[in-house]
Enzyme design. Structure first.
Site, PDB file in Angstrom:
ATOM      1  N   SER A  24       0.662  -1.326   0.236  1.00  0.00           N
ATOM      2  CA  SER A  24      -0.206   0.054  -0.170  1.00  0.00           C
ATOM      3  C   SER A  24       0.856   1.033   0.348  1.00  0.00           C
ATOM      4  O   SER A  24       0.430   2.257  -0.174  1.00  0.00           O
ATOM      5  CB  SER A  24      -0.938   0.586   1.238  1.00  0.00           C
ATOM      6  OG  SER A  24      -2.087  -0.781   0.965  1.00  0.00           O
ATOM      7  N   ARG A  28       1.363   4.406  -3.259  1.00  0.00           N
ATOM      8  CA  ARG A  28       0.972   5.654  -3.044  1.00  0.00           C
ATOM      9  C   ARG A  28       2.543   6.040  -3.214  1.00  0.00           C
ATOM     10  O   ARG A  28       2.657   7.620  -3.192  1.00  0.00           O
ATOM     11  CB  ARG A  28       0.971   5.880  -1.188  1.00  0.00           C
ATOM     12  CG  ARG A  28      -0.741   5.468  -1.219  1.00  0.00           C
ATOM     13  CD  ARG A  28      -0.998   4.955   0.073  1.00  0.00           C
ATOM     14  NE  ARG A  28      -2.241   4.861   0.219  1.00  0.00           N
ATOM     15  CZ  ARG A  28      -3.749   3.241   0.170  1.00  0.00           C
ATOM     16  NH1 ARG A  28      -2.894   2.449  -0.098  1.00  0.00           N
ATOM     17  NH2 ARG A  28      -4.209   3.752   0.555  1.00  0.00           N
ATOM     18  N   GLY A  92      -5.844  -3.588  -7.428  1.00  0.00           N
ATOM     19  CA  GLY A  92      -7.097  -3.004  -7.479  1.00  0.00           C
ATOM     20  C   GLY A  92      -6.632  -1.123  -6.700  1.00  0.00           C
ATOM     21  O   GLY A  92      -7.518  -0.282  -7.212  1.00  0.00           O
ATOM     22  N   ARG A 120     -13.326  -7.001 -11.443  1.00  0.00           N
ATOM     23  CA  ARG A 120     -13.656  -6.288 -10.595  1.00  0.00           C
ATOM     24  C   ARG A 120     -14.275  -4.647 -10.338  1.00  0.00           C
ATOM     25  O   ARG A 120     -13.770  -4.275 -10.866  1.00  0.00           O
ATOM     26  CB  ARG A 120     -12.227  -6.288  -9.251  1.00  0.00           C
ATOM     27  CG  ARG A 120     -11.569  -7.952  -9.517  1.00  0.00           C
ATOM     28  CD  ARG A 120      -9.799  -7.884  -8.522  1.00  0.00           C
ATOM     29  NE  ARG A 120     -10.218  -6.999  -7.255  1.00  0.00           N
ATOM     30  CZ  ARG A 120      -9.256  -6.328  -6.055  1.00  0.00           C
ATOM     31  NH1 ARG A 120      -8.374  -6.307  -6.656  1.00  0.00           N
ATOM     32  NH2 ARG A 120      -9.626  -5.864  -5.450  1.00  0.00           N
ATOM     33  N   ASP A 312      -7.490  -8.001   4.807  1.00  0.00           N
ATOM     34  CA  ASP A 312      -5.851  -9.357   3.658  1.00  0.00           C
ATOM     35  C   ASP A 312      -5.733 -10.166   4.408  1.00  0.00           C
ATOM     36  O   ASP A 312      -5.117 -11.322   3.430  1.00  0.00           O
ATOM     37  CB  ASP A 312      -4.838  -8.288   3.119  1.00  0.00           C
ATOM     38  CG  ASP A 312      -5.690  -6.743   2.349  1.00  0.00           C
ATOM     39  OD1 ASP A 312      -6.522  -7.077   1.499  1.00  0.00           O
ATOM     40  OD2 ASP A 312      -4.903  -5.762   1.912  1.00  0.00           O
ATOM     41  N   LYS A 339     -12.011  -9.113  -3.680  1.00  0.00           N
ATOM     42  CA  LYS A 339     -11.017  -8.942  -4.013  1.00  0.00           C
ATOM     43  C   LYS A 339     -10.140  -9.816  -5.044  1.00  0.00           C
ATOM     44  O   LYS A 339     -10.505 -10.097  -5.906  1.00  0.00           O
ATOM     45  CB  LYS A 339     -10.021 -10.013  -2.837  1.00  0.00           C
ATOM     46  CG  LYS A 339     -10.327  -8.994  -1.515  1.00  0.00           C
ATOM     47  CD  LYS A 339      -9.673  -7.541  -1.661  1.00  0.00           C
ATOM     48  CE  LYS A 339     -10.830  -6.425  -0.636  1.00  0.00           C
ATOM     49  NZ  LYS A 339     -10.761  -4.953  -0.639  1.00  0.00           N
ATOM     50  N   ARG A 343     -12.841 -14.286  -2.106  1.00  0.00           N
ATOM     51  CA  ARG A 343     -11.987 -15.185  -1.186  1.00  0.00           C
ATOM     52  C   ARG A 343     -12.916 -16.158  -0.177  1.00  0.00           C
ATOM     53  O   ARG A 343     -12.205 -16.487   0.676  1.00  0.00           O
ATOM     54  CB  ARG A 343     -11.108 -13.776  -0.195  1.00  0.00           C
ATOM     55  CG  ARG A 343      -9.666 -13.689  -1.424  1.00  0.00           C
ATOM     56  CD  ARG A 343      -8.772 -12.962  -0.487  1.00  0.00           C
ATOM     57  NE  ARG A 343      -7.740 -12.925  -1.596  1.00  0.00           N
ATOM     58  CZ  ARG A 343      -6.757 -11.436  -1.500  1.00  0.00           C
ATOM     59  NH1 ARG A 343      -7.689 -11.071  -0.360  1.00  0.00           N
ATOM     60  NH2 ARG A 343      -6.564 -10.971  -2.043  1.00  0.00           N
ATOM     61  N   ARG A 384      -2.685 -14.213  -1.884  1.00  0.00           N
ATOM     62  CA  ARG A 384      -3.087 -14.619  -0.858  1.00  0.00           C
ATOM     63  C   ARG A 384      -3.341 -15.740   0.084  1.00  0.00           C
ATOM     64  O   ARG A 384      -2.803 -16.817   0.337  1.00  0.00           O
ATOM     65  CB  ARG A 384      -3.793 -13.680   0.132  1.00  0.00           C
ATOM     66  CG  ARG A 384      -2.981 -11.973  -0.128  1.00  0.00           C
ATOM     67  CD  ARG A 384      -3.766 -11.355   1.119  1.00  0.00           C
ATOM     68  NE  ARG A 384      -2.812  -9.569   1.000  1.00  0.00           N
ATOM     69  CZ  ARG A 384      -2.145  -9.024   1.171  1.00  0.00           C
ATOM     70  NH1 ARG A 384      -0.919 -10.216   1.327  1.00  0.00           N
ATOM     71  NH2 ARG A 384      -1.529  -8.080   0.141  1.00  0.00           N
TER      72      ARG A 384
HETATM   73  C1  S3P Z   1      -5.898  -0.958   0.009  1.00  0.00           C
HETATM   74  C2  S3P Z   1      -6.928  -1.052   1.009  1.00  0.00           C
HETATM   75  C3  S3P Z   1      -7.674  -2.462   0.801  1.00  0.00           C
HETATM   76  C4  S3P Z   1      -6.927  -4.081   0.768  1.00  0.00           C
HETATM   77  C5  S3P Z   1      -6.217  -3.541  -0.199  1.00  0.00           C
HETATM   78  C6  S3P Z   1      -4.726  -2.425  -0.495  1.00  0.00           C
HETATM   79  C7  S3P Z   1      -4.717   0.389  -0.336  1.00  0.00           C
HETATM   80  O1  S3P Z   1      -8.927  -2.187  -0.320  1.00  0.00           O
HETATM   81  O2  S3P Z   1      -7.437  -5.242   0.365  1.00  0.00           O
HETATM   82  O3  S3P Z   1      -5.022  -4.931  -0.914  1.00  0.00           O
HETATM   83  O4  S3P Z   1      -3.974   0.485  -0.849  1.00  0.00           O
HETATM   84  O5  S3P Z   1      -5.632   1.117   0.063  1.00  0.00           O
HETATM   85  P1  S3P Z   1      -9.880  -2.276  -0.048  1.00  0.00           P
HETATM   86  O6  S3P Z   1      -9.784  -0.458   0.461  1.00  0.00           O
HETATM   87  O7  S3P Z   1     -11.171  -1.922  -1.237  1.00  0.00           O
HETATM   88  O8  S3P Z   1     -10.796  -2.645   1.008  1.00  0.00           O
END
Ligand code: S3P
Length: 426
Positions: A24, A28, A92, A120, A312, A339, A343, A384
């Site tokens: 994450s 970013r 995603g 998705r 996750d 996801k 899952r 995962r």
């Molecule tokens: C993430 C947010 C989560 C998580 C994903 C990473 C992120 O998803 O499941 O692996 O980096 O913002 P959601 O925000 O859709 O729940």
């Protein structure tokens, strides 16, 4: 790399300082550098498929990226239209956050992804972004990629989200930074907050009051990021579960982000009886430190709150539940269905293949603790799921197929696993 056979392991005592960097935060870091004036410096960037795709997109959007193999330096003089189709691969997070970032950029952009990502749902970001003036489209009225974005001027908003999703929140915060007035975003439960912490650290005017985030649009570019990406608690958690299900095992996982919105799965494992302690050693944008885990017999739990804080890790936690004494229940986790795979189905099918009794519900499942038996499990292309059932194999032996997906998040997974047991990869 299509299948692996994992042998059961016996007690181990390990310190691991090379858990994969946080996914994450890596995404970013690459994206937010495009909002800064000057050069951002990112070390320990996750060099896995998902985040390298984001870095490539940032390059395609005109950023200058210098990489000496240790530090990645990113500078940008504004987002530029690209002649390339921007490929988010399996991610995603990549796709949804780029929607927010690009909705106000000058130009036309196409985002796509692999076969899994193209299935998705994207309306969760395209709908609220369209409501504030963004020009986004895609299959089924903007729900599925490929997505097209034509940058537009965005209106200020007060948005109340029905889902606790950091991806939706982050997309809207990125949009708000370029909107025509102060915006608020309210979520039903606090989701992971890396975006708020990092952008605030770069000088953005963002304040958080409980579940409400207030964002003042940028008057000027932000300060560059200087960050060493901490280890990913979601990746570290596979080794926490490995320890919690192996009698007399212990492990220290070093340099992990201890952000409270990310370590809920460790708290759940603690509630199950595992002996877990945390030591903060650093604080840069968020607390970072070591997590120590020691085996103890596990008991069942109910997981129903703060689901987005451990969403996750639920597949791996389910392996611990299968080894626990009693019936564990996961509720309010319908998000699991959208996801990288569904899952709920993949975990339920996998555990049943391992002779564990599981009851499936719309928003979760019940796991009746018992004796895991060796089985053949397919990951359904979901990293995962692959890693969770490989970890289950430490207890009883396992064959897991469709493994390339592990490269989306945890390149040295097998290298670390080999410190614990014998693995045959073919
Ligand atoms: C993430 C947010 C989560 C998580 C994903 C990473 C992120 O998803 O499941 O692996 O980096 O913002 P959601 O925000 O859709 O729940």
């Amino acid at each position: 790399m299509s299948r692996v056979v994992v042998k059961p392991c016996s007690e181990f005592s390990l310190t691991i300082d090379s858990i994969a960097p946080d996914k994450s935060i890596s995404h970013r870091s690459a994206m937010f550098s495009m909002l800064a004036c000057g050069t951002s410096e990112i070390s320990n960037f996750l060099r896995a498929e998902d985040t390298l795709n984001s870095l490539e997109i940032v390059k395609n959007l005109g950023a200058k990226v210098e990489d000496d193999g240790i530090t990645i330096k990113i500078s940008s003089d504004g987002i530029k239209e690209s002649s390339e189709i921007l490929d988010c691969g399996n991610s995603g997070t990549g796709m949804r956050l780029f929607c927010g970032l690009l909705s106000s950029a000058n130009g036309h952009f196409i985002l796509t992804g692999d076969e899994y990502l193209r299935r998705r749902p994207m309306k969760r970001v395209t709908a609220p972004l369209r409501d504030i003036g963004a020009k986004l489209d895609g299959r089924e009225d903007g729900d599925f990629a490929p997505l097209s974005i034509r940058g537009a001027s965005l209106k200020a908003f007060d948005y109340e989200s029905k889902i606790a999703s950091a991806q939706v929140k982050s997309a809207m915060i990125l949009a708000a930074l370029r909107a025509d007035g102060v915006c608020t975003y309210t979520e039903p439960e606090l989701s992971r907050d890396h975006t708020e912490r990092m952008l605030k650290g770069m000088g953005a005017e963002i304040s958080v009051d409980g579940l409400k985030t207030t964002i003042t649009p940028m008057k000027e570019l932000l300060s560059p990021l200087t960050i060493r990406v901490p280890a990913d608690p979601s990746s570290a958690f596979f080794f926490a579960v490995a320890t919690a299900i192996t009698p007399d095992a212990s492990i220290v996982l070093e340099g992990v982000t201890l952000n409270p919105t990310r370590i809920e799965a460790f708290k759940a494992l603690e509630r199950m009886g595992a002996d877990i302690s945390y030591e903060i050693t650093d604080n840069r944008y968020e607390p970072i430190g070591n997590i120590s885990v020691k085996y103890a017999p596990l008991k069942s739990i109910v997981v129903e709150d703060n689901i987005s804080w451990l969403i996750d890790e639920l597949p791996a936690l389910s392996i611990a539940m299968a080894c626990a004494n009693g019936e564990s229940l996961i509720k309010n986790a319908e998000e699991l269905r959208v996801k990288e795979s569904d899952r709920i189905s993949t975990v339920v099918e996998g555990l049943r293949a391992c002779s564990i009794e599981v009851h499936e519900y719309k928003d979760g499942y019940k796991v009746v603790g018992g004796e895991l038996k060796s089985a053949i499990v397919d990951s359904d292309g979901d990293h995962r799921i692959a890693m969770s059932f490989i970890i289950a194999g430490l207890r009883c032996g396992m064959e897991v197929s469709d493994l390339d997906c592990i490269n989306t998040s945890f390149l040295n997974f097998f290298e670390l696993l080999q410190k614990i047991t014998k693995v045959e990869i073919s």
